[in-house]
Enzyme design. Structure first.
Site, PDB file in Angstrom:
ATOM      1  N   ARG A 111     -12.548  -4.775  -7.473  1.00  0.00           N
ATOM      2  CA  ARG A 111     -12.122  -5.364  -6.051  1.00  0.00           C
ATOM      3  C   ARG A 111     -13.290  -5.473  -5.256  1.00  0.00           C
ATOM      4  O   ARG A 111     -14.146  -4.813  -5.139  1.00  0.00           O
ATOM      5  CB  ARG A 111     -11.047  -4.495  -5.341  1.00  0.00           C
ATOM      6  CG  ARG A 111     -10.455  -4.906  -4.050  1.00  0.00           C
ATOM      7  CD  ARG A 111      -9.379  -3.877  -3.505  1.00  0.00           C
ATOM      8  NE  ARG A 111     -10.050  -2.735  -3.031  1.00  0.00           N
ATOM      9  CZ  ARG A 111      -9.479  -2.076  -1.940  1.00  0.00           C
ATOM     10  NH1 ARG A 111      -8.221  -2.470  -1.554  1.00  0.00           N
ATOM     11  NH2 ARG A 111     -10.081  -1.032  -1.367  1.00  0.00           N
ATOM     12  N   TYR A 145     -10.762   0.810  10.446  1.00  0.00           N
ATOM     13  CA  TYR A 145     -12.003   1.236   9.773  1.00  0.00           C
ATOM     14  C   TYR A 145     -12.294   0.029   8.680  1.00  0.00           C
ATOM     15  O   TYR A 145     -13.304   0.199   8.039  1.00  0.00           O
ATOM     16  CB  TYR A 145     -11.991   2.657   9.263  1.00  0.00           C
ATOM     17  CG  TYR A 145     -10.897   2.721   8.499  1.00  0.00           C
ATOM     18  CD1 TYR A 145     -10.820   2.659   7.257  1.00  0.00           C
ATOM     19  CD2 TYR A 145      -9.516   3.642   8.872  1.00  0.00           C
ATOM     20  CE1 TYR A 145      -9.677   3.043   6.299  1.00  0.00           C
ATOM     21  CE2 TYR A 145      -8.830   4.056   8.132  1.00  0.00           C
ATOM     22  CZ  TYR A 145      -8.712   3.624   6.885  1.00  0.00           C
ATOM     23  OH  TYR A 145      -7.725   4.271   6.120  1.00  0.00           O
ATOM     24  N   LYS A 146     -11.417  -1.035   8.603  1.00  0.00           N
ATOM     25  CA  LYS A 146     -11.777  -1.980   7.561  1.00  0.00           C
ATOM     26  C   LYS A 146     -12.591  -3.202   8.047  1.00  0.00           C
ATOM     27  O   LYS A 146     -13.908  -3.031   8.623  1.00  0.00           O
ATOM     28  CB  LYS A 146     -10.459  -2.474   6.875  1.00  0.00           C
ATOM     29  CG  LYS A 146      -9.921  -1.323   6.120  1.00  0.00           C
ATOM     30  CD  LYS A 146      -8.467  -1.863   5.429  1.00  0.00           C
ATOM     31  CE  LYS A 146      -7.819  -0.461   4.869  1.00  0.00           C
ATOM     32  NZ  LYS A 146      -8.288   0.029   3.873  1.00  0.00           N
ATOM     33  N   ASP A 184       2.119  -5.053   8.571  1.00  0.00           N
ATOM     34  CA  ASP A 184       0.975  -4.308   8.466  1.00  0.00           C
ATOM     35  C   ASP A 184      -0.203  -5.190   8.221  1.00  0.00           C
ATOM     36  O   ASP A 184      -0.362  -5.841   7.081  1.00  0.00           O
ATOM     37  CB  ASP A 184       0.948  -3.275   7.200  1.00  0.00           C
ATOM     38  CG  ASP A 184      -0.332  -2.442   7.109  1.00  0.00           C
ATOM     39  OD1 ASP A 184      -1.145  -2.643   7.591  1.00  0.00           O
ATOM     40  OD2 ASP A 184      -0.210  -1.358   6.237  1.00  0.00           O
ATOM     41  N   PHE A 202       0.871  -1.277   0.020  1.00  0.00           N
ATOM     42  CA  PHE A 202       0.199   0.040  -0.186  1.00  0.00           C
ATOM     43  C   PHE A 202       0.985   1.173  -0.204  1.00  0.00           C
ATOM     44  O   PHE A 202       1.851   1.373   0.850  1.00  0.00           O
ATOM     45  CB  PHE A 202      -1.046  -0.072   1.165  1.00  0.00           C
ATOM     46  CG  PHE A 202      -1.990   0.915   1.173  1.00  0.00           C
ATOM     47  CD1 PHE A 202      -2.926   1.178   0.012  1.00  0.00           C
ATOM     48  CD2 PHE A 202      -2.039   2.102   1.877  1.00  0.00           C
ATOM     49  CE1 PHE A 202      -4.041   2.228  -0.036  1.00  0.00           C
ATOM     50  CE2 PHE A 202      -2.951   3.169   1.831  1.00  0.00           C
ATOM     51  CZ  PHE A 202      -3.872   3.028   1.030  1.00  0.00           C
TER      52      PHE A 202
END
Lengths: 432, 432
Positions: free
Chosen positions: A391, A228-229, A203, A131
């Site tokens: 995705r 928040y995922k 991560d 990322f």
């Protein structure tokens, strides 16, 4: 195996022991949400909890709530809850700041520890497909600390060993790739990094709450992750940081991150002019935390912990793989001939909780056409070295097998009818 | 002047043109809140706004709200609102992260700029009495970047010029001291720092929304500040950062903070593997922000902006000085002979919006006895070089003159009756 039918999917839902967990959430009517890997959905209890924090704790308790409502220790309490999902014991995890900032803190501390060892290791290894913000954090730190950022391309199972030399001080990887959904073997990669003399930083942005993680068993050194995922903490929820207890116990009074603040001080209310780090991971706390958002995160984490009596992360993983398997099978049979290619690894042990597809033409517009029908996934633009991506994330807490069926039928219809060619769905400018 | 009476105070309230601003807040009954310098009170509109963010924007809009609800640009929008209170133009301020982290970012960028100048300046000057987290941030950065932290003691009007040599690259000060309430002359100090070749960094934690600030007029270089004190943003609300437009315009592609993240990228959704900074202050954004807390901050900032039609910060300042003058006058007459000493400067132009007292004995217990009566101030422990402090903040938005009268009467009663000697009010352990 013959392609499953709608009735098969309904039977799977009827037999799903995790089905009651869906009642923890308020999903908008008409939406099939395949983007929980980007922003988890709203738990039913969040609104009331947030209201209590605002109206009672802040409004009535005012400054007294730092103690009476336990605001000051909220990062540790929420951290401990998250720890149960990632193989961490109590006191090993803090919920705080953003993933980028936590990554900065652990990389900075890892660099400090390598400097202290004094064997001249000044290379940080990562993947070019990591990322981007992880790479920016590493790039900026490397620039200012005289390190080199070495990015590997292609299959890490072959590229990573080749990149691990005696100059490598840190290996930093995202466990589940944000674009492809490919998952590293955490224990094997950590062992390889350690064998090469490097510290291992993970991560867990697309792992925590999505796949089983056992940081202690893997002997990882540091980890960070996102609230928040899959943890359903709300937009921009605070993130988390973890340090292995073996490392924590060995941290001395001089071993701190470059980002030192009063919440990471051994005695924050002594107001000493010099920094004296708190024990262990607590020294990674920095400034005052956004209590309202942090309280919402606690509710979100508890929606995942609610699976514990039903088998916990192992049971969620079984369902997640069943959902992604089903999606792949249905796409390959029901959408056959429409030019879709699977990007995510087919092998279950190499896959996170998302499935990514690519197509030579129209990836952006297809995602938009699906969103217009209430099937919410997302698009990630390709570049010279990787394709455009459609995705789709699958959160077993609130998705069912029938949802997967309907999502694929919508995808099939968008392709068959060429609905995606509608000018309204075309990309007119850079995605923002 | 004769000591004001309760009737005088009531007359002042009746004549106060800012009195209607108090209706923006829900103050708990029975509380006189003199701690808005630590945590501002709850605005009436916050609960509804937060609920809308949670239920509608997150719950219904889900991932789409990053665009449709403007979440992605919220740091800039709230930053611009704050800018109106600190003499900043649009696009100069961002609301993000914590004060500590923003300070880290601006110090890191300031160090980078000094390194680029190449004249070997490697000293950062601050005050030993600065808020400790500011010193920790500076200490950690200095340690890792080869700088020296030079702390001045005593009156900065004499100590600061002596500390400014050709080795000084940065002067970092808090405009209003958190303990004493003493205020620097921003323009004069900035000019002195510039004359010595240093960059000037201001912490406005106790200034923004409390006293008039004009960063552009003062020609300051960088500023940071806090969202949860006089801006009423809620517990741990995001903070802000500001860069002078002259500096912003001169920032090149290589001029970034050590804390680089995707929200500070020129094209965050291009997902390039290398960092390319956004223009100006936007490059100081880093990771994803806590939208719920940031939305509450917006409401809080608007409660201060509501004073604009009534004279804005100048009018708030007039009332603030009238409140603190009244408090000092009443304490010195009504509480005479009880051993209280004024710590805050008596001269209005050297004072923020708080008044601090000290007493040889019982400071902690007196504050606790007052809190038990609903008069909420706070205590800050002394040490070898500074006394224990009874700290009282005066927020003109929601405090009246009669409140000041009653607060002093409670203080007088606590002292006269020796109510503070009650064992329940004594300090049994380190304050946490």
């Amino acid at each position: 195996m013959p392609c499953p039918t709608l009735d098969d999917c309904r039977a799977l839902d009827a037999a799903d022991p995790l089905r009651p967990l869906r009642d923890q959430f308020d999903l908008p009517p008409g939406v099939i949400y395949l983007d929980g890997n980007s922003l988890g959905v709203l738990p039913r209890e969040t609104a009331a909890r947030v209201q209590a924090v605002v109206t009672d704790e802040w409004g009535q308790g005012l400054i007294r709530s730092w103690n009476t409502a336990g605001w000051f220790t909220l990062p540790q309490r929420v951290g401990d809850l998250i720890g149960r999902l990632i193989g961490a014991g109590p006191g090993e995890t803090v919920a705080t700041d953003s993933t980028s900032i936590n990554l900065f803190k652990v990389l900075s501390l890892a660099m400090h520890l390598q400097h202290r060892r004094g064997d001249g290791r000044r290379v940080l290894v990562s993947e070019r497909s990591n990322f981007p913000t992880d790479l920016y954090v590493a790039e900026a730190l490397c620039r200012d600390r005289g390190w080199t950022l070495r990015l590997i391309d292609g299959d890490p199972q072959t590229a990573l060993p080749a990149a691990l030399g005696p100059d490598v001080g840190i290996v930093m990887l995202t466990h589940v790739n944000y674009r492809t959904g490919a998952m590293h073997d955490m224990a094997a990669v950590t062992a390889a990094a350690h064998a090469a003399g490097a510290l291992m930083v993970w991560d867990l942005a697309h792992s925590a709450g999505a796949v089983p993680v056992d940081l202690n068993a893997a002997q990882a050194d540091f980890a960070v992750g996102c609230g928040y995922k899959y943890l359903n903490g709300g937009p921009g929820a605070p993130a988390f940081a973890w340090v292995h207890p073996r490392l924590s116990a060995a941290l001395g009074a001089d071993d701190w991150s470059t980002l030192a603040g009063w919440w990471g001080h051994a005695a924050p209310f002594a107001f000493t002019p010099d920094f004296q780090p708190a024990p262990g991971v607590q020294r990674l706390l920095c400034g005052t935390q956004p209590i309202i958002s942090l309280s919402a995160l606690e509710v979100g984490v508890r929606t995942v912990l609610a699976a514990e009596p039903l088998g916990g992360m192992a049971a969620l993983r079984r369902k997640s793989l069943a959902l992604t398997d089903l999606f792949i099978t249905l796409v390959e049979s029901r959408c056959a001939g429409h030019g879709l290619t699977l990007v995510t690894p087919r092998e279950p042990q190499r896959r996170g909780s998302q499935v990514c597809l690519t197509r030579a033409e129209g990836a952006y517009a297809i995602v938009q056409a699906l969103i217009a029908r209430g099937v919410i996934g997302d698009f990630r633009a390709g570049d010279a070295w990787q394709p455009d991506i459609l995705r789709f994330g699958f959160t077993p807490l609130y998705l069912g097998f029938e949802d997967v069926w309907h999502a694929v039928e919508h995808l099939r219809d968008v392709l068959q009818t060429q609905a995606w060619r509608d000018p309204a769905f075309q990309r007119t400018q850079a995605v923002t």
